[in-house]
Structures are given as C-alpha cells and as structure tokens.
Scaffold this motif. Structure first.
Motif, PDB file in Angstrom:
ATOM      1  N   PHE A 186      -5.934  -6.051  11.666  1.00 27.33           N
ATOM      2  CA  PHE A 186      -5.167  -5.756  10.465  1.00 27.33           C
ATOM      3  C   PHE A 186      -5.005  -7.112   9.539  1.00 27.33           C
ATOM      4  CE2 PHE A 186      -3.441  -1.793  12.027  1.00 27.33           C
ATOM      5  CZ  PHE A 186      -4.810  -0.734  11.819  1.00 27.33           C
ATOM      6  N   PRO A 187      -5.722  -7.736   9.155  1.00 29.12           N
ATOM      7  CA  PRO A 187      -5.461  -9.004   8.590  1.00 29.12           C
ATOM      8  C   PRO A 187      -4.710  -8.839   7.270  1.00 29.12           C
ATOM      9  CG  PRO A 187      -7.984  -8.788   8.486  1.00 29.12           C
ATOM     10  CD  PRO A 187      -7.301  -7.508   9.321  1.00 29.12           C
ATOM     11  N   VAL A 188      -3.959  -9.743   6.875  1.00 33.86           N
ATOM     12  CA  VAL A 188      -3.297  -9.683   5.631  1.00 33.86           C
ATOM     13  C   VAL A 188      -4.321 -10.037   4.458  1.00 33.86           C
ATOM     14  CG1 VAL A 188      -1.397 -10.520   4.117  1.00 33.86           C
ATOM     15  CG2 VAL A 188      -1.029 -10.455   6.629  1.00 33.86           C
ATOM     16  N   VAL A 189      -4.319  -9.061   3.559  1.00 38.93           N
ATOM     17  CA  VAL A 189      -5.135  -9.266   2.297  1.00 38.93           C
ATOM     18  C   VAL A 189      -4.278 -10.021   1.304  1.00 38.93           C
ATOM     19  CG1 VAL A 189      -6.102  -8.209   0.493  1.00 38.93           C
ATOM     20  CG2 VAL A 189      -6.436  -7.207   2.789  1.00 38.93           C
ATOM     21  N   LYS A 190      -2.875  -9.352   1.082  1.00 34.44           N
ATOM     22  CA  LYS A 190      -2.129  -9.822   0.119  1.00 34.44           C
ATOM     23  C   LYS A 190      -0.465  -9.462   0.150  1.00 34.44           C
ATOM     24  CE  LYS A 190      -0.823 -10.603  -4.637  1.00 34.44           C
ATOM     25  NZ  LYS A 190      -1.222 -11.290  -5.922  1.00 34.44           N
ATOM     26  N   ASP A 191       0.367 -10.238   0.269  1.00 40.45           N
ATOM     27  CA  ASP A 191       1.839  -9.690   0.473  1.00 40.45           C
ATOM     28  C   ASP A 191       1.898  -8.996   1.552  1.00 40.45           C
ATOM     29  OD1 ASP A 191       2.650 -11.499  -1.659  1.00 40.45           O
ATOM     30  OD2 ASP A 191       2.472  -9.567  -3.018  1.00 40.45           O
ATOM     31  N   LEU A 192       2.158  -7.562   1.312  1.00 41.68           N
ATOM     32  CA  LEU A 192       2.175  -6.486   2.404  1.00 41.68           C
ATOM     33  C   LEU A 192       0.989  -5.521   2.715  1.00 41.68           C
ATOM     34  CD1 LEU A 192       5.917  -5.396   1.357  1.00 41.68           C
ATOM     35  CD2 LEU A 192       5.383  -7.063   3.062  1.00 41.68           C
ATOM     36  N   VAL A 193      -0.011  -6.025   2.034  1.00 39.52           N
ATOM     37  CA  VAL A 193      -1.300  -5.210   1.926  1.00 39.52           C
ATOM     38  C   VAL A 193      -2.044  -5.818   3.070  1.00 39.52           C
ATOM     39  CG1 VAL A 193      -3.382  -4.485   0.853  1.00 39.52           C
ATOM     40  CG2 VAL A 193      -1.214  -4.421  -0.391  1.00 39.52           C
ATOM     41  N   LYS A 204      13.319   6.981  13.593  1.00 36.38           N
ATOM     42  CA  LYS A 204      12.185   7.208  14.313  1.00 36.38           C
ATOM     43  C   LYS A 204      11.322   8.564  13.791  1.00 36.38           C
ATOM     44  CE  LYS A 204      13.142   4.043  17.065  1.00 36.38           C
ATOM     45  NZ  LYS A 204      12.704   2.877  16.679  1.00 36.38           N
ATOM     46  N   LEU A 205      10.071   8.438  14.339  1.00 36.07           N
ATOM     47  CA  LEU A 205       9.186   9.469  13.660  1.00 36.07           C
ATOM     48  C   LEU A 205       9.313   9.769  12.186  1.00 36.07           C
ATOM     49  CD1 LEU A 205      10.071  12.132  16.407  1.00 36.07           C
ATOM     50  CD2 LEU A 205       8.191  10.491  16.498  1.00 36.07           C
ATOM     51  N   VAL A 206       9.341   8.808  11.461  1.00 39.27           N
ATOM     52  CA  VAL A 206       9.332   8.663   9.985  1.00 39.27           C
ATOM     53  C   VAL A 206       8.473   7.552   9.586  1.00 39.27           C
ATOM     54  CG1 VAL A 206      10.886   8.285   7.884  1.00 39.27           C
ATOM     55  CG2 VAL A 206      11.701   9.805  10.090  1.00 39.27           C
ATOM     56  N   THR A 207       7.548   7.807   8.523  1.00 38.77           N
ATOM     57  CA  THR A 207       6.789   6.927   7.879  1.00 38.77           C
ATOM     58  C   THR A 207       7.620   6.119   6.996  1.00 38.77           C
ATOM     59  OG1 THR A 207       5.978   8.349   6.271  1.00 38.77           O
ATOM     60  CG2 THR A 207       4.497   8.039   8.385  1.00 38.77           C
ATOM     61  N   THR A 208       7.295   4.933   6.535  1.00 44.98           N
ATOM     62  CA  THR A 208       7.815   4.049   5.580  1.00 44.98           C
ATOM     63  C   THR A 208       8.307   4.878   4.172  1.00 44.98           C
ATOM     64  OG1 THR A 208       6.740   2.230   6.347  1.00 44.98           O
ATOM     65  CG2 THR A 208       7.936   2.222   4.141  1.00 44.98           C
ATOM     66  N   CYS A 209       7.234   5.586   3.735  1.00 44.01           N
ATOM     67  CA  CYS A 209       7.410   6.412   2.301  1.00 44.01           C
ATOM     68  C   CYS A 209       8.475   7.589   2.491  1.00 44.01           C
ATOM     69  CB  CYS A 209       6.315   6.966   1.918  1.00 44.01           C
ATOM     70  SG  CYS A 209       5.438   8.378   3.128  1.00 44.01           S
ATOM     71  N   ASP A 230       1.058  -1.054   0.014  1.00 41.56           N
ATOM     72  CA  ASP A 230      -0.176   0.132  -0.001  1.00 41.56           C
ATOM     73  C   ASP A 230       0.962   1.339   0.092  1.00 41.56           C
ATOM     74  OD1 ASP A 230      -2.660  -0.732  -0.093  1.00 41.56           O
ATOM     75  OD2 ASP A 230      -2.755  -1.488   2.099  1.00 41.56           O
ATOM     76  N   ASN A 231       0.313   2.225  -0.788  1.00 44.56           N
ATOM     77  CA  ASN A 231       1.047   3.497  -0.468  1.00 44.56           C
ATOM     78  C   ASN A 231      -0.096   4.570  -1.057  1.00 44.56           C
ATOM     79  OD1 ASN A 231       2.087   4.469  -3.695  1.00 44.56           O
ATOM     80  ND2 ASN A 231       2.122   2.085  -3.233  1.00 44.56           N
ATOM     81  N   THR A 241      -0.513   4.891   5.064  1.00 42.97           N
ATOM     82  CA  THR A 241      -0.986   3.739   4.377  1.00 42.97           C
ATOM     83  C   THR A 241       0.107   2.781   4.160  1.00 42.97           C
ATOM     84  OG1 THR A 241      -0.988   4.598   2.157  1.00 42.97           O
ATOM     85  CG2 THR A 241      -2.995   4.656   3.383  1.00 42.97           C
ATOM     86  N   CYS A 242       1.435   3.460   3.968  1.00 41.23           N
ATOM     87  CA  CYS A 242       2.429   2.686   3.560  1.00 41.23           C
ATOM     88  C   CYS A 242       3.442   1.846   4.797  1.00 41.23           C
ATOM     89  CB  CYS A 242       3.585   3.816   3.114  1.00 41.23           C
ATOM     90  SG  CYS A 242       4.118   4.947   4.213  1.00 41.23           S
TER      91      CYS A 242
END
Length: 134
Positions: A107-114, A79-84, A55-56, A65-66
């Motif tokens: 937060f169940p996995v939908v697919k891969d990292l989503v 620290k204090l940084v989102t993945t993106c 997700d992004n 969302t990332c």
C-alpha cells in the motif's frame, strides 16, 4: 472538544513526507473522525493552504477505504470499528492525535493519507477473500 493533530503530509508518491501539526477546536463529541478531518480541510481552505488528502467512500463502516493509523493503531482506539465509524468521544479533550496512512509495502503512499489500494482491490475483485496456511 479541542485537539492537536499530528498528520502525515506527503506531496506525492516520490516526495519525502513528514508529520505536520494542526489544531481543531470546538469539535462535538458526536462528530465522526472523518467529519473532524473535513473541519480541518475547511480551515485549510479558508487559509488558502493545501487540503489534506484522505480516502473515504461509504462513511458507513462497510467499504474500508477510510483506513488510517490513529495513535499507532489501525482505525484508532475502538476495536471492530472502521475509521469512519470512530467518533471523537473516543478521545480526550485536548488530546494530541497522530494520524498516518496504512504503512505496508503493498500500500504505497500516493499523497498524504491516501495509499494505493490496487493490490487489495484485485483480491476483492477476484472474489474478496484469501486463504492460506499460517
């Protein structure tokens, strides 16, 4: 910079997932983490393999969302940084990076990292904030 990526792959919510290994090479230290995943996906397309789902949305550190677990830490080593907003200069050349979806019952996995973020989205839609005694 070159990296070995160990990424959680899961075909769908009902499938058994597992870690898969990938290599990415010649990644600039100024590349964001999500851009690095885009590079991996381009490699997978060229090999006619299933691309990595993640997700992004804004890629500006605002929406969240990332969210990923990177080397066992939410959003990675900064620290204090989102993945993106995480850049590859935060890692050492040649490092192995473990990438997993957020692991929570809500937060169940939908697919891969989503993951299914609908529980969190309902909180945001209701006013975006929760309050409780701890």
């Amino acid at each position: 910079m070159d990296f070995t990526l160990k990424i959680w792959r899961q075909e769908n919510a009902n499938a058994q997932g597992s870690m898969k290994e990938y290599k990415v090479n010649d990644i600039s230290s100024d590349t964001s983490f999500l851009e690095m995943l885009d590079v991996l996906n381009q490699q997978l397309v060229e090999k006619n393999e299933d691309v990595l789902s993640f997700d992004n949305d804004c890629r500006e550190g605002v929406c969240g969302t990332c969210s990923l677990y990177i080397n066992g830490e939410a959003h990675g080593p900064k620290k204090l940084v989102t993945t993106c907003q995480l850049y590859m200069r935060s890692f050492k050349d040649g490092q192995t990076i473990y990438i997993e979806p957020f692991r929570a019952k809500s937060f169940p996995v939908v697919k891969d990292l989503v993951v299914d973020r609908s529980a969190f989205d309902r909180i945001q839609q209701a006013g975006g904030y929760t309050s409780f005694d701890t």
